[in-house]
Motif scaffolding. Structure first.
Motif, PDB file in Angstrom:
ATOM      1  N   LYS A 254      11.075  -8.016  -8.818  1.00  0.00           N
ATOM      2  CA  LYS A 254      10.132  -8.947  -9.448  1.00  0.00           C
ATOM      3  C   LYS A 254       8.983  -9.294  -8.507  1.00  0.00           C
ATOM      4  CE  LYS A 254      12.121 -10.051 -13.458  1.00  0.00           C
ATOM      5  NZ  LYS A 254      11.477  -9.799 -14.726  1.00  0.00           N
ATOM      6  N   GLN A 255       9.286  -9.380  -7.203  1.00  0.00           N
ATOM      7  CA  GLN A 255       8.258  -9.826  -6.256  1.00  0.00           C
ATOM      8  C   GLN A 255       7.484  -8.662  -5.630  1.00  0.00           C
ATOM      9  OE1 GLN A 255      10.428 -11.863  -3.109  1.00  0.00           O
ATOM     10  NE2 GLN A 255      12.204 -10.656  -3.621  1.00  0.00           N
ATOM     11  N   LEU A 256       7.690  -7.452  -6.150  1.00  0.00           N
ATOM     12  CA  LEU A 256       7.046  -6.296  -5.531  1.00  0.00           C
ATOM     13  C   LEU A 256       5.537  -6.284  -5.722  1.00  0.00           C
ATOM     14  CD1 LEU A 256       9.439  -3.339  -6.382  1.00  0.00           C
ATOM     15  CD2 LEU A 256       9.141  -4.525  -4.238  1.00  0.00           C
ATOM     16  N   GLY A 257       5.098  -6.777  -6.887  1.00  0.00           N
ATOM     17  CA  GLY A 257       3.668  -6.701  -7.165  1.00  0.00           C
ATOM     18  C   GLY A 257       3.211  -5.288  -7.473  1.00  0.00           C
ATOM     19  N   ILE A 258       4.132  -4.426  -7.932  1.00  0.00           N
ATOM     20  CA  ILE A 258       3.717  -3.082  -8.353  1.00  0.00           C
ATOM     21  C   ILE A 258       2.979  -3.223  -9.684  1.00  0.00           C
ATOM     22  CG2 ILE A 258       4.534  -0.822  -9.151  1.00  0.00           C
ATOM     23  CD1 ILE A 258       6.829  -1.060  -7.163  1.00  0.00           C
ATOM     24  N   HIS A 259       1.746  -2.734  -9.709  1.00  0.00           N
ATOM     25  CA  HIS A 259       0.976  -2.871 -10.946  1.00  0.00           C
ATOM     26  C   HIS A 259       0.533  -1.497 -11.437  1.00  0.00           C
ATOM     27  CE1 HIS A 259      -2.929  -2.003  -9.125  1.00  0.00           C
ATOM     28  NE2 HIS A 259      -2.625  -2.817  -8.133  1.00  0.00           N
ATOM     29  N   TYR A 260       0.052  -1.474 -12.671  1.00  0.00           N
ATOM     30  CA  TYR A 260      -0.318  -0.221 -13.326  1.00  0.00           C
ATOM     31  C   TYR A 260      -1.808  -0.192 -13.642  1.00  0.00           C
ATOM     32  CZ  TYR A 260       4.702   0.399 -13.901  1.00  0.00           C
ATOM     33  OH  TYR A 260       6.046   0.551 -13.668  1.00  0.00           O
ATOM     34  N   ASN A 261      -2.611  -0.820 -12.776  1.00  0.00           N
ATOM     35  CA  ASN A 261      -4.047  -0.854 -13.053  1.00  0.00           C
ATOM     36  C   ASN A 261      -4.759   0.400 -12.561  1.00  0.00           C
ATOM     37  OD1 ASN A 261      -3.782  -3.296 -14.361  1.00  0.00           O
ATOM     38  ND2 ASN A 261      -3.975  -4.458 -12.465  1.00  0.00           N
ATOM     39  N   ASN A 262      -4.155   1.094 -11.608  1.00  0.00           N
ATOM     40  CA  ASN A 262      -4.680   2.394 -11.169  1.00  0.00           C
ATOM     41  C   ASN A 262      -3.605   3.100 -10.359  1.00  0.00           C
ATOM     42  OD1 ASN A 262      -5.040   1.624  -8.240  1.00  0.00           O
ATOM     43  ND2 ASN A 262      -6.451   0.160  -9.194  1.00  0.00           N
ATOM     44  N   LEU A 263      -3.779   4.394 -10.187  1.00  0.00           N
ATOM     45  CA  LEU A 263      -2.762   5.205  -9.514  1.00  0.00           C
ATOM     46  C   LEU A 263      -2.574   4.785  -8.054  1.00  0.00           C
ATOM     47  CD1 LEU A 263      -0.791   7.577  -9.429  1.00  0.00           C
ATOM     48  CD2 LEU A 263      -2.735   9.118  -9.089  1.00  0.00           C
ATOM     49  N   GLY A 265      -3.081   1.885  -6.544  1.00  0.00           N
ATOM     50  CA  GLY A 265      -2.381   0.614  -6.428  1.00  0.00           C
ATOM     51  C   GLY A 265      -0.899   0.759  -6.742  1.00  0.00           C
ATOM     52  N   TYR A 266      -0.586   1.576  -7.742  1.00  0.00           N
ATOM     53  CA  TYR A 266       0.810   1.825  -8.120  1.00  0.00           C
ATOM     54  C   TYR A 266       1.566   2.487  -6.970  1.00  0.00           C
ATOM     55  CZ  TYR A 266       4.754   4.101 -10.480  1.00  0.00           C
ATOM     56  OH  TYR A 266       6.002   4.558 -10.825  1.00  0.00           O
ATOM     57  N   LEU A 267       0.954   3.531  -6.396  1.00  0.00           N
ATOM     58  CA  LEU A 267       1.619   4.261  -5.308  1.00  0.00           C
ATOM     59  C   LEU A 267       1.760   3.391  -4.066  1.00  0.00           C
ATOM     60  CD1 LEU A 267      -0.024   7.788  -5.664  1.00  0.00           C
ATOM     61  CD2 LEU A 267       2.259   7.075  -6.392  1.00  0.00           C
ATOM     62  N   ASP A 268       0.729   2.595  -3.764  1.00  0.00           N
ATOM     63  CA  ASP A 268       0.817   1.688  -2.611  1.00  0.00           C
ATOM     64  C   ASP A 268       1.972   0.704  -2.778  1.00  0.00           C
ATOM     65  OD1 ASP A 268      -1.330   2.905  -1.450  1.00  0.00           O
ATOM     66  OD2 ASP A 268      -2.784   1.326  -1.930  1.00  0.00           O
ATOM     67  N   GLY A 269       2.106   0.145  -3.988  1.00  0.00           N
ATOM     68  CA  GLY A 269       3.184  -0.801  -4.254  1.00  0.00           C
ATOM     69  C   GLY A 269       4.555  -0.174  -4.104  1.00  0.00           C
ATOM     70  N   LEU A 270       4.686   1.060  -4.612  1.00  0.00           N
ATOM     71  CA  LEU A 270       5.969   1.758  -4.495  1.00  0.00           C
ATOM     72  C   LEU A 270       6.309   2.034  -3.035  1.00  0.00           C
ATOM     73  CD1 LEU A 270       6.478   4.646  -7.096  1.00  0.00           C
ATOM     74  CD2 LEU A 270       7.941   2.670  -6.679  1.00  0.00           C
ATOM     75  N   GLN A 271       5.322   2.512  -2.293  1.00  0.00           N
ATOM     76  CA  GLN A 271       5.577   2.831  -0.885  1.00  0.00           C
ATOM     77  C   GLN A 271       5.951   1.595  -0.084  1.00  0.00           C
ATOM     78  OE1 GLN A 271       5.991   5.913   0.464  1.00  0.00           O
ATOM     79  NE2 GLN A 271       5.886   6.313  -1.739  1.00  0.00           N
ATOM     80  N   LYS A 272       5.297   0.494  -0.385  1.00  0.00           N
ATOM     81  CA  LYS A 272       5.619  -0.758   0.294  1.00  0.00           C
ATOM     82  C   LYS A 272       7.079  -1.133   0.024  1.00  0.00           C
ATOM     83  CE  LYS A 272       4.281  -5.626   0.539  1.00  0.00           C
ATOM     84  NZ  LYS A 272       3.572  -6.708  -0.161  1.00  0.00           N
ATOM     85  N   ALA A 273       7.510  -0.984  -1.229  1.00  0.00           N
ATOM     86  CA  ALA A 273       8.879  -1.350  -1.605  1.00  0.00           C
ATOM     87  C   ALA A 273       9.901  -0.448  -0.918  1.00  0.00           C
ATOM     88  CB  ALA A 273       9.039  -1.268  -3.119  1.00  0.00           C
ATOM     89  N   VAL A 274       9.574   0.829  -0.779  1.00  0.00           N
ATOM     90  CA  VAL A 274      10.504   1.787  -0.175  1.00  0.00           C
ATOM     91  C   VAL A 274      10.618   1.558   1.335  1.00  0.00           C
ATOM     92  CG1 VAL A 274      10.815   4.252   0.305  1.00  0.00           C
ATOM     93  CG2 VAL A 274      10.206   3.526  -1.980  1.00  0.00           C
ATOM     94  N   HIS A 275       9.636   0.892   1.910  1.00  0.00           N
ATOM     95  CA  HIS A 275       9.631   0.698   3.378  1.00  0.00           C
ATOM     96  C   HIS A 275       9.809  -0.750   3.819  1.00  0.00           C
ATOM     97  CE1 HIS A 275       7.614   4.689   2.961  1.00  0.00           C
ATOM     98  NE2 HIS A 275       8.384   4.942   3.994  1.00  0.00           N
ATOM     99  N   THR A 276      10.032  -1.671   2.878  1.00  0.00           N
ATOM    100  CA  THR A 276      10.133  -3.087   3.238  1.00  0.00           C
ATOM    101  C   THR A 276      11.576  -3.568   3.177  1.00  0.00           C
ATOM    102  OG1 THR A 276       7.918  -3.507   2.349  1.00  0.00           O
ATOM    103  CG2 THR A 276       9.348  -5.421   2.668  1.00  0.00           C
ATOM    104  N   ASP A 298      18.251  -0.802   3.853  1.00  0.00           N
ATOM    105  CA  ASP A 298      18.306  -2.181   3.334  1.00  0.00           C
ATOM    106  C   ASP A 298      16.955  -2.605   2.762  1.00  0.00           C
ATOM    107  OD1 ASP A 298      16.828  -2.316   5.650  1.00  0.00           O
ATOM    108  OD2 ASP A 298      17.951  -3.982   6.536  1.00  0.00           O
ATOM    109  N   HIS A 299      16.180  -1.643   2.270  1.00  0.00           N
ATOM    110  CA  HIS A 299      14.842  -1.925   1.765  1.00  0.00           C
ATOM    111  C   HIS A 299      14.892  -2.363   0.300  1.00  0.00           C
ATOM    112  CE1 HIS A 299      13.302   1.020   5.083  1.00  0.00           C
ATOM    113  NE2 HIS A 299      13.858  -0.075   5.566  1.00  0.00           N
ATOM    114  N   VAL A 300      13.783  -2.900  -0.176  1.00  0.00           N
ATOM    115  CA  VAL A 300      13.718  -3.362  -1.567  1.00  0.00           C
ATOM    116  C   VAL A 300      14.142  -2.227  -2.503  1.00  0.00           C
ATOM    117  CG1 VAL A 300      12.248  -4.318  -3.375  1.00  0.00           C
ATOM    118  CG2 VAL A 300      11.881  -4.993  -1.005  1.00  0.00           C
ATOM    119  N   LEU A 301      13.664  -1.029  -2.227  1.00  0.00           N
ATOM    120  CA  LEU A 301      14.115   0.172  -2.930  1.00  0.00           C
ATOM    121  C   LEU A 301      14.677   1.145  -1.905  1.00  0.00           C
ATOM    122  CD1 LEU A 301      11.002   0.886  -5.240  1.00  0.00           C
ATOM    123  CD2 LEU A 301      13.022  -0.479  -5.802  1.00  0.00           C
TER     124      LEU A 301
END
Length: 525
Positions: A254-263, A265-276, A298-301
């Motif tokens: 819920k707190q990832l902030g992954i959005h679908y406004n452009n490719l 931003g979407y990829l940045d959000g996913l990468q952040k989740a995989v590494h946080t 132990d990352h978000v994803l």
């Protein structure tokens, strides 16, 4: 203007020609649990006669060893895709052992009190095989194994490049006209995705089929579900509990902030989740008391696939590519519509009406104006989804727009009516009437809520005196249809060949490992 609001004018541009859509492709992924003859989840291995779940292109497993997944290749028409899916089901049925059946509902068959009896899917001794099993162990540790026994249908759709070329030629925004075709295609697919998210309540209302659950699914969980009959819990006006808080949920996301406004931003959000790292997952530890790994990290994803979403932008990965790398290099190639329940009345979990409706909806989402999806509207959409999941068939159920609320039937009717020209367009493309027929069925469900799949499931669960009895009756009916389904000698030989080649491919992977799994995992971490 946001999609939940009223639409009056036709969204179909006058220049659009039905021939543009020749070359549209669709593929289907259907999940189904293997059920023992006593109604409980299978404890048996994936049948070896079906090949390797690791390397077979069409018959695999998802979370648990008993959760099968059937995948069609992309097909040029709906009947071809459904026919291929029917062939897979018939072939699989012939190879099930010990009188096992395919469970026909999205919510699971009977589970016992011990979560560890939901066996993790096994993929052999190769590093990639062990990695896939560890990922599933991590899902179980994080969210519980019961959540992972839910089944769904994923519907994949792509439009041919000539559609995007024509759309781009008619753009008035010079910046959009200047984009490469790849970037413009991604831009339009993301518009489709945002609109599909806005209209997910429509999907849940019209094709949701999980209004009730076996009581065993809720073991150890707090809930507000009510008893329907002995052993079955429900909400009186629910449509798709699978899509609500008892289904695929991930509070960390819920707190990832992954959005679908452009490719990007979407990829940045996913990468952040995989590494946080995420503190609650860190507390679980990476290994058990015996030093055996229990989650990848132990990352978000743990990996990108862990991101549970209603719809995904997709690109076919090449060897060694992650989904994100494929998207970054080649843009969006197709969309995966994931908010679809298994239809328990269809032997293959989906029928022509649902498939055609989803394609018309995808086209509607592509052509309709699609502003950025911002936090305020996202909150409204989530409230609408919850409303429809839990009480979508209630006489006073409403959909909240940005400015006003509407009765759900009025809201649904506006959109389905606006989709009619697109259904006619696709019927022209394919010289058929299946799209128009599908919209007729959806209009009947809007007009009479008792015609919805979720209402029928409640009626039949009552008639059969419980979830297991209803599911069992349908499972036996479907088994009869698989037995009557004729598989040509050529089709049988094709699937037999895939069994052999997939087992050989798994063996090759196991023989080729030059490092142990501990080192493989350490490098990944």
């Amino acid at each position: 203007m946001s999609l939940p609001e009223s639409k009056s004018q036709s969204i179909l541009p006058t220049w659009v020609d039905s021939a543009l859509f020749k070359g549209m492709l669709r593929g289907i992924e259907r999940e189904s649990l293997r059920m023992q003859s006593n109604g409980f989840l299978s404890q048996a291995d994936h049948p070896k006669s079906l090949g390797s779940a690791l390397t077979h292109p069409h018959i695999t497993t998802d979370y648990s060893e008993a959760l099968m997944e059937f995948i069609t290749p992309p097909k040029e028409t709906i009947p071809e895709a459904l026919s291929y899916l029917a062939d897979i089901h018939a072939y699989v049925h012939r190879h099930l052992e010990n009188d096992e059946k395919l469970w026909p509902l999205s919510m699971p068959c009977m589970l016992d009190d011990k979560e560890e009896n939901i066996r993790l899917a096994q993929y052999g001794r190769s590093n990639i095989g062990q990695f896939k099993t560890l990922y599933r162990r991590g899902l179980g540790v994080r969210y519980g194994r019961r959540m992972q026994t839910i089944s769904g249908v994923h519907y994949n759709v792509s439009f041919p490049d000539q559609v995007f070329e024509a759309l781009q030629q008619h753009e008035t925004d010079e910046a959009l006209k200047a984009l490469s075709l790849q970037d413009y295609r991604s831009h339009r697919y993301f518009g489709l995705i945002r609109n599909f998210i806005r209209l997910t309540p429509l999907v849940m209302f019209l094709v949701g089929a999980s209004p009730s659950v076996c009581k065993c699914f809720m073991t150890g969980r707090e809930h507000q579900l009510l008893p329907l009959v002995k052993g079955t819990l429900f909400l009186p006006y629910a449509t798709a509990l699978r899509m609500g808080r008892f289904g695929y949920q991930n509070s960390a996301q819920k707190q990832l902030g992954i959005h679908y406004n452009n490719l990007c931003g979407y990829l940045d959000g996913l990468q952040k989740a995989v590494h946080t790292p995420y503190t609650p997952f860190s507390r679980l530890g990476l290994n058990d008391e015996n030093g055996q790994p229990i989650q990848i990290n132990d990352h978000v994803l743990q990996i990108e696939n862990e991101y549970y979403s209603l719809v995904r932008p997709k690109q076919v990965p090449k060897d060694g590519e992650t989904p994100s790398e494929a998207l970054a290099k080649r843009g969006v190639g197709y969309v995966e519509l994931r908010a679809v329940d298994v239809n328990p009345y269809s032997p293959i979990g989906i029928n022509e009406n649902t498939a055609a409706f989803l394609e018309v909806l995808a086209l509607y989402c592509l052509f309709t104006e699609s502003p950025d999806l911002l936090e305020h509207e996202q909150e409204i959409i989530e409230k609408n989804q919850n409303e429809v999941v839990n009480r979508g068939r209630a006489p006073n159920a409403t959909i909240q727009g940005l400015h006003e609320a509407q009765p759900i039937e009025a809201w649904a009717l506006q959109h389905v009516t606006a989709m009619q020209p697109l259904a006619d367009l696709l019927d022209q493309t394919y010289a058929t009437d299946i799209y128009r027929q599908a919209m007729k069925v959806m209009l009947e469900r809007i007009d009479e809520v008792d015609e919805t799949l979720s209402a029928q499931v409640i009626q039949d669960t009552l008639r059969q005196n419980g979830t297991w009895s209803f599911g069992s009756v349908m499972a036996h009916q479907h088994a009869s249809s698989y037995e009557q389904h004729v598989l040509s000698a050529e089709t049988l030989a094709y699937f037999d060949g895939l069994t052999d080649s997939s087992l050989q491919e798994q063996q090759t992977l196991e023989n080729d490992s030059d490092i142990g799994f501990d080192e493989y995992l350490a490098r990944f971490r």
